[in-house]
Design an enzyme around this catalytic site. Structure first.
Site, mmCIF file in Angstrom:
data_model
loop_
_atom_site.group_PDB
_atom_site.id
_atom_site.type_symbol
_atom_site.label_atom_id
_atom_site.label_comp_id
_atom_site.label_asym_id
_atom_site.label_seq_id
_atom_site.Cartn_x
_atom_site.Cartn_y
_atom_site.Cartn_z
ATOM 1 N N SER A 50 0.849 -1.199 0.000
ATOM 2 C CA SER A 50 0.000 0.000 0.000
ATOM 3 C C SER A 50 0.882 1.246 0.000
ATOM 4 C CB SER A 50 -0.883 0.009 1.247
ATOM 5 O OG SER A 50 -0.067 0.221 2.396
ATOM 6 N N ASP A 83 -1.335 -1.868 -3.905
ATOM 7 C CA ASP A 83 -2.686 -1.932 -3.334
ATOM 8 C C ASP A 83 -3.248 -0.509 -3.206
ATOM 9 O OD1 ASP A 83 -4.837 -3.214 -2.094
ATOM 10 O OD2 ASP A 83 -3.958 -3.052 -0.089
ATOM 11 N N HIS A 214 -11.783 -7.182 -1.752
ATOM 12 C CA HIS A 214 -10.989 -6.498 -0.719
ATOM 13 C C HIS A 214 -11.660 -6.725 0.633
ATOM 14 C CE1 HIS A 214 -8.176 -3.736 -2.950
ATOM 15 N NE2 HIS A 214 -8.829 -4.345 -3.930
ATOM 16 N N GLY A 215 -10.966 -6.327 1.674
ATOM 17 C CA GLY A 215 -11.572 -6.353 3.012
ATOM 18 C C GLY A 215 -12.032 -7.742 3.406
ATOM 19 N N ALA A 216 -11.193 -8.756 3.111
ATOM 20 C CA ALA A 216 -11.645 -10.142 3.283
ATOM 21 C C ALA A 216 -11.025 -10.844 4.493
ATOM 22 C CB ALA A 216 -11.367 -10.922 2.001
ATOM 23 N N SER A 260 -5.594 -7.423 7.604
ATOM 24 C CA SER A 260 -5.877 -7.322 9.050
ATOM 25 C C SER A 260 -5.564 -8.620 9.798
ATOM 26 C CB SER A 260 -7.342 -6.943 9.280
ATOM 27 O OG SER A 260 -7.585 -5.659 8.756
#
Ligand code: G3H
Ligand code: 13P
Ligand code: ZN
Length: 312
Positions: A50, A83, A214-216, A260
């Site tokens: 990122s 990203d 995303h956000g998985a 995360s």
């Protein structure tokens, strides 16, 4: 083997009903953990960086760490991906600087402006042998200190995807179907449910086109517990159920983004060591435990969620 683009990976993943894990890298321990797990399980892998990671660790250090991982794991395909590229300049900088894939995230712009920006990045990237991911729809959560509230998030509209993909020439598309960034994805007491109806509608509009989630992260509760038992405070951290990710991986979803869960594993390891023995001050003593947790997370995802074991 040199770094590869995601083209071949996605083609095989689409046909084989599995997905490639895209894991965020920020330091040496994370690069080692991800690639060791992928190497041992013979899985293709995407390492993604990122803007925040570049700011923290420096572009050159990250590229060289990934190149070192490539030497250590010569038998698996590894792609290096930007990203959430926010503008043309950061995409160009990564394309010029050795990445094989970039994301231009124009999801904050109006539809036509997103098309224009994505198209400009695609033209530059393709001329340099690099592939491009774009995004339609808006995820809730936090990336690089930009917070999108649940009210401002919006699902991808299936009516828009065909025009977007055709006009931009993009190689893969991130969609919003209920995932979100960070460790607090769903309200406690509610039942997390991704919008598979929207995903299937999108699949119909752009057959055989690779979709990205995303956000998985699933926010493993064992790590939340370790963190909280060792001086941390994570309240009501809830992620995406893994069975829903497995279902997504069987469909047109070819890339699943996870950051995360790695952060939770690393932090749980570090906290556990330091909280239990306050006399420790050699970073290797706690980072190696954090690194082992990250490796375990990635191995679990490859084996039990993504289905990419043995697909290298
Ligand atoms: O999508 C967001 C990723 O988790 C990267 O997070 O921008 O804090 O590095 P970051
Ligand atoms: P998580 O916060 O769910 O790990 O999402 C990571 C991501 O989407 C990176 O682009
Ligand atoms: Zn993301």
């Amino acid at each position: 083997m040199a770094l590869v683009t995601t083209t071949e990976m996605f083609k095989k993943a689409y046909a084989g009903g599995y997905a490639i894990g895209a894991f965020n890298v920020n330091n040496m321990e994370i690069v080692q953990a991800i690639t060791e797990a992928a190497g041992e399980l013979n899985s293709p892998i995407i390492l993604q960086v990122s803007a925040g990671a570049r700011k923290y660790a420096n572009h050159t250090y990250l590229v060289k760490l990934v190149e070192a991982a490539l030497i250590e794991n010569p038998n698996i395909p590894i792609a290096l991906h930007l990203d959430h590229g926010a503008d043309f300049e950061i995409c160009k900088s990564c394309i010029d600087g050795g990445f094989t894939s970039v994301m231009i995230d124009g999801s904050k712009y109006a539809f036509q402006d997103n098309i224009e920006l994505t198209k400009k990045v695609v033209e530059y990237a393709h001329a340099h042998g690099v592939v491009v991911e774009a995004e339609l729809g808006k995820l809730a959560g936090i990336e690089d200190d930009v917070k999108v509230s649940a009210e401002d998030s919006s699902y991808t509209q299936p009516d828009e995807v065909e025009e977007f993909v055709t006009k931009t020439g993009v190689d893969s598309l991130a969609i919003a179907i209920g995932t979100s960034h960070g460790a607090y994805k769903f309200k406690p007491g509610t039942k997390p449910q991704l919008r598979f109806d929207i995903l299937h509608e999108i699949e119909k509009r752009i057959p055989e086109f690779p979709i990205v989630l995303h956000g998985a992260s699933s926010v493993p509760q064992e790590y939340v517990k370790i963190i909280n038992e060792n001086g941390g405070h994570l309240k009501d951290a809830i992620g995406v159920p893994e069975d829903q990710l497995r279902e997504a991986a069987r469909s047109a979803v070819c890339k699943i983004n996870i950051d995360s869960d790695l952060r939770l594993g690393l932090t749980a390891g570090v906290r556990e060591v330091l909280f239990k023995d306050p006399s420790i001050f050699d970073p290797r003593d706690y980072l190696k435990v954090g690194r082992a947790n990250v490796k375990a997370v990635v191995a679990h995802k490859i084996r039990d969620v993504l289905g990419s074991e043995g697909k290298a």
